[in-house]
Design a protein around this motif. Structure first.
Motif, PDB file in Angstrom:
ATOM      1  N   MET A  73       0.835  -1.191  -0.048  1.00  0.00           N
ATOM      2  CA  MET A  73      -0.205  -0.138   0.070  1.00  0.00           C
ATOM      3  C   MET A  73       0.843   1.469   0.116  1.00  0.00           C
ATOM      4  O   MET A  73       0.684   2.291  -0.854  1.00  0.00           O
ATOM      5  CB  MET A  73      -0.714  -0.067   1.148  1.00  0.00           C
ATOM      6  N   LYS A  74       1.918   1.136   0.849  1.00  0.00           N
ATOM      7  CA  LYS A  74       2.799   2.510   0.890  1.00  0.00           C
ATOM      8  C   LYS A  74       3.434   2.581  -0.491  1.00  0.00           C
ATOM      9  O   LYS A  74       3.739   3.771  -1.026  1.00  0.00           O
ATOM     10  CB  LYS A  74       3.893   2.089   2.132  1.00  0.00           C
ATOM     11  N   ALA A  75       4.004   1.395  -1.313  1.00  0.00           N
ATOM     12  CA  ALA A  75       4.353   1.671  -2.135  1.00  0.00           C
ATOM     13  C   ALA A  75       3.830   2.241  -3.602  1.00  0.00           C
ATOM     14  O   ALA A  75       3.976   3.150  -4.279  1.00  0.00           O
ATOM     15  CB  ALA A  75       5.082   0.295  -2.991  1.00  0.00           C
ATOM     16  N   ASN A  76       2.240   1.846  -3.504  1.00  0.00           N
ATOM     17  CA  ASN A  76       1.167   2.446  -4.371  1.00  0.00           C
ATOM     18  C   ASN A  76       0.874   3.671  -4.161  1.00  0.00           C
ATOM     19  O   ASN A  76       0.706   4.544  -4.964  1.00  0.00           O
ATOM     20  CB  ASN A  76      -0.183   1.498  -4.081  1.00  0.00           C
ATOM     21  N   ILE A  77       1.128   4.278  -2.776  1.00  0.00           N
ATOM     22  CA  ILE A  77       0.874   5.766  -2.639  1.00  0.00           C
ATOM     23  C   ILE A  77       1.923   6.805  -3.559  1.00  0.00           C
ATOM     24  O   ILE A  77       1.574   7.717  -3.956  1.00  0.00           O
ATOM     25  CB  ILE A  77       1.150   6.069  -1.010  1.00  0.00           C
ATOM     26  N   LEU A  78       2.894   5.961  -3.651  1.00  0.00           N
ATOM     27  CA  LEU A  78       3.997   6.982  -4.353  1.00  0.00           C
ATOM     28  C   LEU A  78       3.769   7.108  -5.813  1.00  0.00           C
ATOM     29  O   LEU A  78       4.128   8.025  -6.552  1.00  0.00           O
ATOM     30  CB  LEU A  78       5.654   6.324  -4.379  1.00  0.00           C
ATOM     31  N   THR A  79       2.916   6.176  -6.311  1.00  0.00           N
ATOM     32  CA  THR A  79       2.497   6.227  -7.900  1.00  0.00           C
ATOM     33  C   THR A  79       1.235   7.120  -8.076  1.00  0.00           C
ATOM     34  O   THR A  79       0.785   7.330  -9.162  1.00  0.00           O
ATOM     35  CB  THR A  79       2.177   4.869  -8.402  1.00  0.00           C
ATOM     36  N   ASN A  84      -6.086  14.273  -3.540  1.00  0.00           N
ATOM     37  CA  ASN A  84      -7.339  13.659  -2.577  1.00  0.00           C
ATOM     38  C   ASN A  84      -6.958  12.049  -2.535  1.00  0.00           C
ATOM     39  O   ASN A  84      -7.159  11.588  -1.272  1.00  0.00           O
ATOM     40  CB  ASN A  84      -8.429  14.054  -3.115  1.00  0.00           C
ATOM     41  N   GLU A  85      -6.761  11.520  -3.455  1.00  0.00           N
ATOM     42  CA  GLU A  85      -6.482  10.085  -3.564  1.00  0.00           C
ATOM     43  C   GLU A  85      -5.374   9.747  -2.713  1.00  0.00           C
ATOM     44  O   GLU A  85      -5.390   8.633  -1.874  1.00  0.00           O
ATOM     45  CB  GLU A  85      -6.407   9.556  -4.852  1.00  0.00           C
ATOM     46  N   THR A  86      -4.087  10.444  -2.723  1.00  0.00           N
ATOM     47  CA  THR A  86      -3.212  10.165  -2.162  1.00  0.00           C
ATOM     48  C   THR A  86      -3.648  10.251  -0.578  1.00  0.00           C
ATOM     49  O   THR A  86      -2.971   9.423   0.249  1.00  0.00           O
ATOM     50  CB  THR A  86      -2.134  11.086  -2.311  1.00  0.00           C
ATOM     51  N   ALA A  87      -4.062  11.326  -0.008  1.00  0.00           N
ATOM     52  CA  ALA A  87      -4.332  11.506   1.166  1.00  0.00           C
ATOM     53  C   ALA A  87      -5.505  10.415   1.919  1.00  0.00           C
ATOM     54  O   ALA A  87      -5.227  10.054   2.894  1.00  0.00           O
ATOM     55  CB  ALA A  87      -5.362  12.820   1.218  1.00  0.00           C
ATOM     56  N   TRP A  89      -5.535   7.262   0.481  1.00  0.00           N
ATOM     57  CA  TRP A  89      -4.434   6.101   0.757  1.00  0.00           C
ATOM     58  C   TRP A  89      -3.583   6.385   2.197  1.00  0.00           C
ATOM     59  O   TRP A  89      -3.217   5.214   2.810  1.00  0.00           O
ATOM     60  CB  TRP A  89      -3.639   5.862  -0.410  1.00  0.00           C
ATOM     61  N   GLU A  90      -2.988   7.332   2.416  1.00  0.00           N
ATOM     62  CA  GLU A  90      -2.245   7.785   3.431  1.00  0.00           C
ATOM     63  C   GLU A  90      -3.052   7.469   4.670  1.00  0.00           C
ATOM     64  O   GLU A  90      -2.302   6.927   5.712  1.00  0.00           O
ATOM     65  CB  GLU A  90      -1.727   9.068   3.354  1.00  0.00           C
ATOM     66  N   ASN A  91      -4.282   7.772   4.838  1.00  0.00           N
ATOM     67  CA  ASN A  91      -5.204   7.686   6.242  1.00  0.00           C
ATOM     68  C   ASN A  91      -5.464   6.290   6.198  1.00  0.00           C
ATOM     69  O   ASN A  91      -5.563   5.552   7.147  1.00  0.00           O
ATOM     70  CB  ASN A  91      -6.708   8.215   5.764  1.00  0.00           C
ATOM     71  N   ASN A  92      -5.625   5.289   5.146  1.00  0.00           N
ATOM     72  CA  ASN A  92      -5.921   4.040   5.233  1.00  0.00           C
ATOM     73  C   ASN A  92      -4.396   3.274   5.683  1.00  0.00           C
ATOM     74  O   ASN A  92      -4.385   2.465   6.652  1.00  0.00           O
ATOM     75  CB  ASN A  92      -6.176   3.362   3.882  1.00  0.00           C
ATOM     76  N   VAL A  93      -3.449   3.789   5.089  1.00  0.00           N
ATOM     77  CA  VAL A  93      -2.019   3.200   5.635  1.00  0.00           C
ATOM     78  C   VAL A  93      -1.859   3.600   7.201  1.00  0.00           C
ATOM     79  O   VAL A  93      -1.541   2.621   8.111  1.00  0.00           O
ATOM     80  CB  VAL A  93      -0.828   3.433   4.894  1.00  0.00           C
ATOM     81  N   GLU A  94      -2.212   4.553   7.707  1.00  0.00           N
ATOM     82  CA  GLU A  94      -2.179   5.117   8.846  1.00  0.00           C
ATOM     83  C   GLU A  94      -3.018   4.068   9.998  1.00  0.00           C
ATOM     84  O   GLU A  94      -2.450   3.824  11.063  1.00  0.00           O
ATOM     85  CB  GLU A  94      -2.294   6.612   9.155  1.00  0.00           C
TER      86      GLU A  94
END
Length: 143
Positions: A73-79, A84-87, A89-94
């Motif tokens: 998931m963290k690797a996917n965030i970089l792409t 808004n989508e990045t935020a 995904w970051e919330n989900n990872v957190e």
């Protein structure tokens, strides 16, 4: 005269009464049903400890899978290009990192509980439901 004899009789019989009371069998020996219940409790605790060991093994396997999914998931965030989508995904990872950390602490506490440390009535297994694993990484990466 009677009042002088009574204390003498009591003094003479007291040691014999004390000796007799100290030789009485323990509570379990006098009550076989109590001894049986005690044995059943000991067997239940042994079974609970075995269940706890199985739960710890399951938690270890689940944690390994969760950590692998989190790394993906963290690797996917970089792409991801959309902020808004990045935020999201970051919330989900957190959130998943918090859950994994909590499960690691629970696992450590369970391993630290040695035999005999479980409290009566504490059960493992079905009451120790595992949370669902994080969703698998998206095959089509969002942009």
């Amino acid at each position: 005269m009677k009042s002088k004899i009574l204390p003498l009789i009591l003094m003479a019989t007291a040691p014999a009464l004390w000796a007799q009371s100290s030789q009485t069998p323990g509570p379990d020996a006098r009550n076989p049903a109590r001894a049986e219940r005690r044995q059943q409790r000991m067997e239940m605790r042994k079974q609970q400890m075995e269940e706890m060991k199985a739960d710890i093994a399951k938690m270890k396997a689940s944690l390994a899978k969760m950590k692998a999914s989190l790394a993906q998931m963290k690797a996917n965030i970089l792409t991801i290009k959309d902020p808004n989508e990045t935020a999201r995904w970051e919330n989900n990872v957190e959130m998943w990192e918090t859950l994994v950390g909590h499960m690691e602490r629970m696992q450590g506490e369970m391993e630290a509980m040695g035999p005999g440390m479980m409290q009566p009535g504490m059960t493992q297994g079905s009451s120790m439901g595992m949370p669902p694993s994080p969703p698998p990484p998206a095959s089509n990466k969002p942009e």
